[in-house]
Design a protein around this motif. Structure first.
Motif, mmCIF file in Angstrom:
data_model
loop_
_atom_site.group_PDB
_atom_site.id
_atom_site.type_symbol
_atom_site.label_atom_id
_atom_site.label_comp_id
_atom_site.label_asym_id
_atom_site.label_seq_id
_atom_site.Cartn_x
_atom_site.Cartn_y
_atom_site.Cartn_z
ATOM 1 N N PRO A 127 14.687 -3.501 16.353
ATOM 2 C CA PRO A 127 13.249 -3.777 16.328
ATOM 3 C C PRO A 127 12.362 -2.639 16.837
ATOM 4 O O PRO A 127 11.212 -2.541 16.426
ATOM 5 N N ARG A 128 12.873 -1.787 17.717
ATOM 6 C CA ARG A 128 11.994 -0.799 18.351
ATOM 7 C C ARG A 128 11.367 0.153 17.345
ATOM 8 O O ARG A 128 10.147 0.327 17.298
ATOM 9 N N ARG A 129 12.192 0.802 16.521
ATOM 10 C CA ARG A 129 11.655 1.791 15.576
ATOM 11 C C ARG A 129 10.708 1.147 14.567
ATOM 12 O O ARG A 129 9.666 1.720 14.215
ATOM 13 N N VAL A 130 11.067 -0.047 14.121
ATOM 14 C CA VAL A 130 10.217 -0.728 13.137
ATOM 15 C C VAL A 130 8.887 -1.121 13.770
ATOM 16 O O VAL A 130 7.817 -0.976 13.158
ATOM 17 N N ALA A 131 8.927 -1.622 15.011
ATOM 18 C CA ALA A 131 7.695 -2.043 15.682
ATOM 19 C C ALA A 131 6.784 -0.846 15.971
ATOM 20 O O ALA A 131 5.553 -0.944 15.841
ATOM 21 N N ILE A 132 7.361 0.279 16.368
ATOM 22 C CA ILE A 132 6.538 1.467 16.623
ATOM 23 C C ILE A 132 5.890 1.960 15.326
ATOM 24 O O ILE A 132 4.710 2.351 15.312
ATOM 25 N N PHE A 133 6.651 1.931 14.239
ATOM 26 C CA PHE A 133 6.087 2.284 12.927
ATOM 27 C C PHE A 133 4.884 1.391 12.614
ATOM 28 O O PHE A 133 3.803 1.878 12.241
ATOM 29 N N GLY A 134 5.063 0.081 12.763
ATOM 30 C CA GLY A 134 3.973 -0.837 12.473
ATOM 31 C C GLY A 134 2.798 -0.666 13.408
ATOM 32 O O GLY A 134 1.635 -0.688 12.977
ATOM 33 N N GLY A 135 3.071 -0.463 14.701
ATOM 34 C CA GLY A 135 1.995 -0.283 15.656
ATOM 35 C C GLY A 135 1.168 0.967 15.382
ATOM 36 O O GLY A 135 -0.058 0.966 15.541
ATOM 37 N N ALA A 136 1.840 2.039 14.937
ATOM 38 C CA ALA A 136 1.121 3.277 14.622
ATOM 39 C C ALA A 136 0.189 3.080 13.430
ATOM 40 O O ALA A 136 -0.958 3.561 13.431
ATOM 41 N N PHE A 137 0.665 2.382 12.404
ATOM 42 C CA PHE A 137 -0.187 2.123 11.234
ATOM 43 C C PHE A 137 -1.360 1.223 11.601
ATOM 44 O O PHE A 137 -2.495 1.439 11.150
ATOM 45 N N LEU A 138 -1.097 0.180 12.401
ATOM 46 C CA LEU A 138 -2.168 -0.731 12.801
ATOM 47 C C LEU A 138 -3.252 0.023 13.564
ATOM 48 O O LEU A 138 -4.446 -0.116 13.272
ATOM 49 N N ALA A 139 -2.844 0.829 14.552
ATOM 50 C CA ALA A 139 -3.815 1.564 15.361
ATOM 51 C C ALA A 139 -4.583 2.579 14.518
ATOM 52 O O ALA A 139 -5.801 2.727 14.662
ATOM 53 N N ALA A 140 -3.876 3.276 13.608
ATOM 54 C CA ALA A 140 -4.540 4.282 12.771
ATOM 55 C C ALA A 140 -5.606 3.645 11.887
ATOM 56 O O ALA A 140 -6.722 4.159 11.755
ATOM 57 N N GLY A 141 -5.255 2.520 11.259
ATOM 58 C CA GLY A 141 -6.215 1.855 10.390
ATOM 59 C C GLY A 141 -7.395 1.288 11.150
ATOM 60 O O GLY A 141 -8.549 1.410 10.724
ATOM 61 N N ALA A 142 -7.107 0.656 12.313
ATOM 62 C CA ALA A 142 -8.174 0.022 13.083
ATOM 63 C C ALA A 142 -9.122 1.062 13.690
ATOM 64 O O ALA A 142 -10.347 0.918 13.631
ATOM 65 N N VAL A 143 -8.566 2.121 14.268
ATOM 66 C CA VAL A 143 -9.408 3.160 14.872
ATOM 67 C C VAL A 143 -10.164 3.934 13.800
ATOM 68 O O VAL A 143 -11.360 4.245 13.952
ATOM 69 N N GLY A 144 -9.496 4.243 12.685
ATOM 70 C CA GLY A 144 -10.151 4.988 11.609
ATOM 71 C C GLY A 144 -11.352 4.260 11.039
ATOM 72 O O GLY A 144 -12.405 4.872 10.795
ATOM 73 N N MET A 145 -11.230 2.943 10.855
ATOM 74 C CA MET A 145 -12.347 2.200 10.279
ATOM 75 C C MET A 145 -13.537 2.148 11.227
ATOM 76 O O MET A 145 -14.685 2.011 10.785
ATOM 77 N N ALA A 146 -13.300 2.286 12.530
ATOM 78 C CA ALA A 146 -14.395 2.245 13.491
ATOM 79 C C ALA A 146 -15.382 3.391 13.288
ATOM 80 O O ALA A 146 -16.551 3.284 13.683
ATOM 81 N N PHE A 147 -14.928 4.486 12.690
ATOM 82 C CA PHE A 147 -15.791 5.649 12.464
ATOM 83 C C PHE A 147 -16.320 5.721 11.039
ATOM 84 O O PHE A 147 -16.933 6.722 10.655
ATOM 85 N N LEU A 148 -16.097 4.667 10.262
ATOM 86 C CA LEU A 148 -16.501 4.672 8.850
ATOM 87 C C LEU A 148 -17.940 4.193 8.726
ATOM 88 O O LEU A 148 -18.276 3.092 9.168
ATOM 89 N N PRO A 149 -18.845 4.974 8.140
ATOM 90 C CA PRO A 149 -20.225 4.505 7.963
ATOM 91 C C PRO A 149 -20.306 3.407 6.913
ATOM 92 O O PRO A 149 -19.465 3.334 6.010
ATOM 93 N N THR A 150 -21.299 2.554 7.020
ATOM 94 C CA THR A 150 -21.449 1.456 6.055
ATOM 95 C C THR A 150 -21.722 1.985 4.650
ATOM 96 O O THR A 150 -21.455 1.288 3.667
ATOM 97 N N ALA A 151 -22.247 3.188 4.543
ATOM 98 C CA ALA A 151 -22.526 3.766 3.224
ATOM 99 C C ALA A 151 -21.306 4.440 2.613
ATOM 100 O O ALA A 151 -21.383 4.981 1.506
ATOM 101 N N ALA A 152 -20.176 4.434 3.295
ATOM 102 C CA ALA A 152 -18.969 5.077 2.777
ATOM 103 C C ALA A 152 -18.503 4.382 1.495
ATOM 104 O O ALA A 152 -18.775 3.190 1.289
#
Length: 486
Positions: free
Chosen positions: A344-369
């Motif tokens: 489970p460790r490697r799979v969970a870290i993979f998933g956690g990295a994608f979740l954080a990347a998507g969530a943090v990235g969208m925070a900087f996305l302008p509404t006009a994007a």
């Protein structure tokens, strides 16, 4: 009479793997599809709420209760599932759940006013609250130990893919046929599932026919969950000092504390809190609370971001969510199988990295994007979500299975992550309404999405810190969970 030439013992051939009966696959498929319908229904109205309320002559301010009533009813039904799985057979539970779902869908389809719609939503939510813990229990108790991740990955389609695809389906149906058609489809689907259950699921012995419902615990759970949910929901519309915010929060907090205290004192608790004796369960519990807080609110916030912030249509909002929904369909079972193979460790870290990347990235996305940019970040978030759900769930429940309290752990986890999701959604809505001014129209959305990003980062840190390489491979026992799996 001849004697053996040698007294050496005859080698014992290795035991052949236990074959899972075909009936188990049929049962598992029915429960997965049923729970999936519940997950889809929970979010499908997010993109059609405005049209539904307009048709029923109801003010838009009541729209949040379409989701709130569903989450509350499901949250109350989930701990009840621990008692129901002791008292009734799986066939009886499925029959009752599908009858409730059929009645609720009929009520929503024929709704002429908002209260009638809410009654239907409550019936559907109770059915979903019964099915979800049952689904996880079947995945963990009726399949071999080396296939728990795979089974949970398939079960996760109902927990991850269905809520993700819900807003897309809702937006498409709204554009093509109107909102009532959604409930017509649900009526037909639940009727088919009910017939298949009666035909193919056989009656089995009840685990504990003398089991009694711990009614005070259920009432405390309902008041605790309901109070917190109402308080957090009202916090999006009122100041924190308003009685409609602090009063239900206080009632909810006190009742929830009394519920937890009572579970440790009564001989037959509604939920066995011995689940927290497992370190794996505690870590999985924390990760899933962060995970659902990060993600579930996005089924409401992303459509608002696209429709209200960007000026697009409900159908466009559905298209933004569509790639992530299909990514969930692919990654959910793959994550389960990878967890069985790689740990489970490697799979969970993979998933956690994608979740954080998507969530943090969208925070900087302008509404006009452009819409494709929002779709990319939402898809990253979905890959993370659907990788983490089966991995952390199977890992966290693995210890409980050997002690016969899988349903208790599953029920309490589902109830708690719904509370956290409701709290996180309320915080996000509050940030949007409080900070989205004519001078700074995008600020509220950025703060709300930033809060989701913070929860995504907490999820990643939790799995990195607590999910260790698989030390449980040498762990013992494949003991049957006699008091839950019937």
């Amino acid at each position: 009479m001849s004697t053996p030439a040698s007294s050496a013992p005859t080698p014992i051939p290795p035991a052949s793997p236990v074959k899972t009966p075909a009936a188990t696959y049929i049962l598992f498929a029915l429960v997965t599809i049923g729970a999936g319908l519940g997950g889809l229904t929970q979010t499908a109205l997010n993109t059609m709420a405005a049209d539904v309320l307009a048709d029923l002559g109801t003010e838009i301010g009541w729209g949040q209760w379409i989701t709130t009533a569903y989450i509350f009813s499901m949250g109350v039904a989930v701990p009840l599932a621990s008692y129901l799985t002791k008292r009734f057979s799986v066939r009886s539970l499925l029959t009752g759940a599908f009858l409730l779902y059929l009645a609720g869908s009929l009520c929503d389809f024929a709704a002429q006013n908002f209260p009638m719609l809410l009654i239907g939503r409550v019936l559907e939510a109770v059915a979903t609250g019964i099915l979800m813990p049952l689904l996880q229990t079947i995945a963990m108790t009726r399949f071999p130990e080396n296939r728990h991740g795979t089974a949970m990955g398939i079960a996760g389609i109902a927990l991850g893919f269905a809520p993700n695809i819900g807003p897309t389906i809702g937006g498409a149906i709204m554009e093509a046929a109107g909102w009532r058609f959604l409930f017509l489809v649900l009526v037909a689907s639940s009727a088919v599932l009910l017939v298949l259950t009666l035909l193919f699921v056989k009656e089995r012995d009840v685990a504990n026919a003398s089991a009694r419902l711990e009614t005070p615990s259920l009432l405390l759970a309902a008041l605790g969950f309901g109070g917190l949910l109402v308080g957090f929901t009202d916090a999006a519309n009122y100041e924190l000092a308003h009685p409609l915010v602090w009063a239900p929060l206080c009632v909810g907090g006190v009742c929830l504390a009394l519920f937890l205290r009572r579970q440790r004192k009564v001989p037959n608790p509604l939920v066995n809190l011995g689940i927290f004796a497992s370190g794996k369960y505690r870590a999985s519990f924390a990760a899933q609370c962060f995970l659902y807080g990060c993600f579930l609110g996005m089924t409401l916030i992303v459509p608002l971001f696209v429709i209200e912030g960007g000026g697009h249509s409900a159908f466009d909002a559905g298209l933004v969510l569509l790639p992530g929904a299909f990514a969930a369909l692919v990654f959910e079972p793959l994550a389960g199988m990878a967890s069985d193979k790689l740990g489970p460790r490697r799979v969970a870290i993979f998933g956690g990295a994608f979740l954080a990347a998507g969530a943090v990235g969208m925070a900087f996305l302008p509404t006009a994007a452009p819409l494709w940019a929002a779709a990319v970040f939402q898809t990253l978030r979905c890959v993370g979500l659907t990788t983490l759900i089966p991995t952390t769930t199977a890992w966290g429940l693995s210890d409980l299975r050997k002690r016969g309290i899988t349903t208790d752990g599953s029920s309490f986890m589902i109830m708690s992550r719904q509370i956290v999701a409701a709290m996180a959604t309320a915080v996000m809505v509050f940030l949007i309404t409080a900070f989205a001014t004519p001078q700074t129209p995008d600020l509220g959305y950025h703060l709300a999405l930033g809060f989701s990003g913070l929860l995504g980062a907490c999820t990643l840190l939790t799995v990195v810190a607590f999910i260790r390489p698989r030390e449980e491979a040498a762990g013992g026992g494949d003991e049957a969970e006699t008091d839950r799996s019937r």
